[in-house]
Scaffold this motif. Structure first.
Motif, mmCIF file in Angstrom:
data_model
loop_
_atom_site.group_PDB
_atom_site.id
_atom_site.type_symbol
_atom_site.label_atom_id
_atom_site.label_comp_id
_atom_site.label_asym_id
_atom_site.label_seq_id
_atom_site.Cartn_x
_atom_site.Cartn_y
_atom_site.Cartn_z
ATOM 1 N N VAL A 328 0.868 -1.179 0.000
ATOM 2 C CA VAL A 328 0.000 0.000 0.000
ATOM 3 C C VAL A 328 0.903 1.227 0.000
ATOM 4 N N LYS A 331 -2.964 6.090 0.744
ATOM 5 C CA LYS A 331 -4.353 5.919 1.186
ATOM 6 C C LYS A 331 -4.997 7.309 1.219
ATOM 7 N N GLU A 334 -10.559 7.197 3.219
ATOM 8 C CA GLU A 334 -10.924 5.993 3.971
ATOM 9 C C GLU A 334 -11.565 4.945 3.078
ATOM 10 N N ALA A 337 -7.307 2.847 -1.322
ATOM 11 C CA ALA A 337 -5.853 2.710 -1.170
ATOM 12 C C ALA A 337 -5.272 2.380 -2.534
ATOM 13 N N LEU A 385 -11.863 0.124 -0.199
ATOM 14 C CA LEU A 385 -11.829 -0.284 1.199
ATOM 15 C C LEU A 385 -13.233 -0.243 1.802
ATOM 16 N N VAL A 393 -1.114 2.478 5.029
ATOM 17 C CA VAL A 393 0.071 2.698 4.205
ATOM 18 C C VAL A 393 1.225 1.862 4.754
#
Length: 432
Positions: A328, A331, A334, A337, A385, A393
């Motif tokens: 990742v 991001k 929320e 990512a 997500l 991350v």
């Protein structure tokens, strides 16, 4: 008939190749070592300096799939000539031969040269070969090695004429009349055309008619009853063509007739169609050419294979042997990512990668559900997500991949991991 062999010295020589910057994702610490030496060191995928993204093969699943397909073919009375274009990995070809593969299939002249560099002694080329340079090279290979057995397709009288004019060797080239179908790819579109092609081969001193072949996978893309009926009809036509050509005396120079089809999606129906319904006394060598079974996948073939998640036949279901690990890198919200995995790293033509696990800062791997890759750019994957996602991350995401045929070409050196998912026990070199 003698077994197909591969040159063990050439395989060993490949393992002596020195690792350097050309092999993406491989740790800098392994630079300067030979491939075989690096494998013997058993580096750790998680802590050994591998750079992301990285695609790995899982040894347990590979070994399982090799056994499962060999057992299935033996039970159903068919030979296997797996399509090597899936992996272009001679080390994997060798394992397929160890499990009884009768030959290895190729798609073009460049792949054929790789096969011969590793001494493969029996090769099917599942296309019509009309390039004069390739045919001249093939003629020289056949004349230089009496043990080399080669067969390719023909699907037009023009193709027969071009091959006959370009071949310069003393050995005739074995060919199979390819039967196509409306909506398919190559191949004669009807029986009359196929017969005319066979008669042209019979009249050519440079060619020998050895059987019939085709590919059913382009005709359907699901496991519905309608799709399976279409495949059955095509395979019935293939069998009837072989019987017709035999009745016309066009196989006079061969002891047995090769009849081949079968990708990785409908090999159960193909096997039934090419092993049954033959007249008594007709010597047939039925050959499947499935290639993707070796690694299976977490997408297209999982849903459609006869030994996939919904088996249509008896036998051990295949297991996915391909996995990608990507970090990742961002991001931005929320809900989103970004992963360090793109179209240059993984397949995207028959389904996007499937997020399956998460590896956090402590290197502990946990299952990951409810997450979806929604799109891919050249170097990024967009990971949607769900609420409360633990993804942060720096995490690593383990992804299942769909359609292995468009994964291997992106990786010249692929680590093979043990059952723990992290101990590297080998490296597989590909040649695309």
């Amino acid at each position: 008939m003698v077994s197909c062999v591969i040159n063990e010295a050439a395989l060993e020589s490949a393992r002596n190749e020195t690792i350097d910057w050309r092999f993406k994702s491989i740790p800098a610490e392994l630079s300067g070592r030979r491939i075989g030496e690096a494998a013997a060191a058993k580096p750790d995928l998680f802590t050994g300096g591998f750079l992301g993204p990285v695609v790995v093969l899982e040894e347990d699943a590979l070994a399982h799939n090799l056994r499962a397909m060999a057992d299935w073919c033996a039970k159903h009375g068919v030979e296997l000539a797996p399509h090597g274009k899936t992996t272009m990995a001679p080390a994997l070809f060798a394992r397929q031969l160890e499990h009884g593969a009768w030959a290895i299939t190729t798609a073009n002249a460049s792949q054929l040269r790789v096969y011969r560099a590793f001494g493969l002694s029996r090769i099917l080329l599942a296309n019509q070969l009309v390039d004069p340079a390739a045919l001249a090279w093939l003629s020289a290979e056949l004349d230089a090695d009496p043990s080399f057995e080669f067969t390719c397709w023909v699907d037009s009288t023009d193709g027969v004429a071009r091959m006959s004019a370009a071949l310069t060797g003393t050995r005739p080239v074995d060919v199979l009349v390819e039967l196509g179908a409306d909506g398919g790819r190559t191949g004669a579109r009807d029986r009359a055309t196929a017969i005319a092609v066979a008669e042209a081969v019979h009249a050519s001193p440079a060619l020998r008619l050895a059987g019939v072949g085709g590919y059913e996978g382009a005709l359907a893309h699901d496991a519905s009853e309608a799709a399976q009926a279409l495949i059955k009809s095509y395979v019935d036509d293939l069998r009837e063509l072989a019987v017709d050509l035999h009745g016309r005396g066009l196989f006079a120079d061969v002891d047995e007739i090769i009849v081949t089809a079968g990708g990785s999606a409908y090999f159960d129906q193909v096997a039934e169609g090419i092993t049954t319904g033959w007249p008594d006394g007709l010597a047939i060598r039925p050959v499947l050419r499935s290639g993707a079974y070796l690694t299976h996948d977490d997408g297209f073939y999982r849903g459609i294979s006869p030994l996939g998640e919904h088996p249509r036949t008896t036998g051990e279901p295949f297991r996915s042997a391909l996995r990608a690990w990507a970090q990742v890198t961002s991001k931005p919200s929320e809900e989103l990512a970004l992963l360090t995995l793109g179209k240059r790293d993984a397949s995207f033509d028959e389904g996007l990668p499937e997020p399956q696990s998460r590896r956090g800062p402590d290197d502990r791997v946990e299952p990951l559900s409810g997450h979806t890759v929604t799109a891919m750019n050249d170097q990024h994957a967009f990971l949607a997500l769900p609420p409360g996602s633990p993804v942060a991350v720096g995490d690593w995401i383990g992804l299942g991949l769909s359609h292995p045929c468009t994964v291997f070409d992106k990786w010249p050196l692929i680590p093979v991991v043990d059952a723990d998912g992290r101990t590297v026990v080998d490296f597989v070199r590909t040649y695309f």
